[in-house]
Design an enzyme around this catalytic site. Structure first.
Site, PDB file in Angstrom:
ATOM      1  N   GLU A  93       0.841  -1.201   0.000  1.00 43.68           N
ATOM      2  CA  GLU A  93       0.000   0.000   0.000  1.00 43.68           C
ATOM      3  C   GLU A  93       0.880   1.256   0.000  1.00 43.68           C
ATOM      4  O   GLU A  93       1.901   1.305   0.689  1.00 43.68           O
ATOM      5  CB  GLU A  93      -0.914   0.010   1.220  1.00 43.68           C
ATOM      6  CG  GLU A  93      -1.844  -1.195   1.323  1.00 43.68           C
ATOM      7  CD  GLU A  93      -2.924  -1.233   0.243  1.00 43.68           C
ATOM      8  OE1 GLU A  93      -3.105  -0.208  -0.462  1.00 43.68           O
ATOM      9  OE2 GLU A  93      -3.569  -2.288   0.105  1.00 43.68           O
ATOM     10  N   CYS A 157      -7.118  -1.857   8.565  1.00 44.35           N
ATOM     11  CA  CYS A 157      -5.832  -1.803   7.869  1.00 44.35           C
ATOM     12  C   CYS A 157      -5.492  -0.366   7.491  1.00 44.35           C
ATOM     13  O   CYS A 157      -4.391   0.127   7.768  1.00 44.35           O
ATOM     14  CB  CYS A 157      -5.873  -2.687   6.626  1.00 44.35           C
ATOM     15  SG  CYS A 157      -5.959  -4.453   6.994  1.00 44.35           S
ATOM     16  N   HIS A 176      -0.675  -5.762   2.542  1.00 39.31           N
ATOM     17  CA  HIS A 176      -1.802  -6.695   2.593  1.00 39.31           C
ATOM     18  C   HIS A 176      -1.336  -8.059   2.087  1.00 39.31           C
ATOM     19  O   HIS A 176      -0.627  -8.143   1.070  1.00 39.31           O
ATOM     20  CB  HIS A 176      -2.950  -6.213   1.691  1.00 39.31           C
ATOM     21  CG  HIS A 176      -3.977  -5.412   2.412  1.00 39.31           C
ATOM     22  ND1 HIS A 176      -4.316  -4.118   2.077  1.00 39.31           N
ATOM     23  CD2 HIS A 176      -4.777  -5.731   3.458  1.00 39.31           C
ATOM     24  CE1 HIS A 176      -5.256  -3.670   2.879  1.00 39.31           C
ATOM     25  NE2 HIS A 176      -5.556  -4.637   3.732  1.00 39.31           N
TER      26      HIS A 176
END
Length: 216
Positions: A93, A157, A176
């Site tokens: 991310e 998250c 992730h």
């Protein structure tokens, strides 16, 4: 390393977190992979003190405890890991968002106003170049494939990633992982994480060294 142990001041600390169970994820792949990292010799190979923590899927816990973890460990690098039922690869991310948190946590709660940090920017980006990390993983002999994402999903998250970025965006990452065995085992995920962490740490060290020289 035990979750309650103090870290010697002479070693750089890398803090890696995974999440506990929630919803259909009775066994959370993120924590299963993170738990294996100490067995992969990260401390020896990277010259660090590794600290791993399990984070409950609880907005209130994240809001209070993440700043405390930063204060306690003063980490060189923080890597948060979470599971995604949509992920098929190690997903790196690049940014996190401050607003839009409307999904209930394991206690049936949402943050007040659906916001992570009141009065902060809508979006924060990690200073770590995730594209380089992605290339490093994909060019390696590791069985795990990685990819880039710009949307962590407005749940815990995203929430934990933003919380840490708000502390220091120069040394924070979020990864992730897929559900276990779809297609990777916990060990394969841990091996992919080790490669990613090594690349992230190298970037942080290089940047810190540059800043120190600039201050001279």
């Amino acid at each position: 390393m035990g979750s309650n142990e103090e870290v010697p001041a002479c070693k750089e600390t890398v803090l890696v977190t995974g999440f506990g169970p929630f919803g259909v994820h009775k066994i959370n792949a993120s924590m299963e992979a993170v738990k294996l990292l100490p067995s992969l010799d990260l401390e020896r190979d990277l010259g660090i003190q590794l600290v791993t923590k399990e984070i409950p899927v609880d907005y209130g816990y994240v809001k209070t405890q993440i700043p405390q973890l930063w204060e306690l460990y003063k980490p060189k690098l923080v890597v948060h890991v979470g599971v995604s039922g949509m992920a098929q690869e190690l997903t790196l991310e690049t940014q996190a968002f401050n607003n839009g948190y409307g999904s209930l946590d394991i206690k049936g709660c949402v943050p007040e106003g659906g916001v992570c940090v009141e009065g902060s920017p809508d979006r924060l980006e990690s200073a770590i170049d995730m594209r380089k990390i992605c290339q490093n993983v994909n060019d390696s002999t590791c069985d795990v494939v990685s990819c880039i994402s710009t949307d962590p999903g407005r749940y815990l998250c995203d929430f934990v990633f933003y919380s840490s970025l708000h502390v220091d965006r120069s040394r924070v990452a979020f990864v992730h992982v897929p559900v276990l065995d779809k297609p990777y085992s916990a060990l394969q995920l841990a091996q992919g994480l080790k490669l990613a962490i090594a690349g992230m740490l190298a970037q942080v060290r290089e940047n810190d060294c540059y800043l120190k020289k600039a201050e001279m």
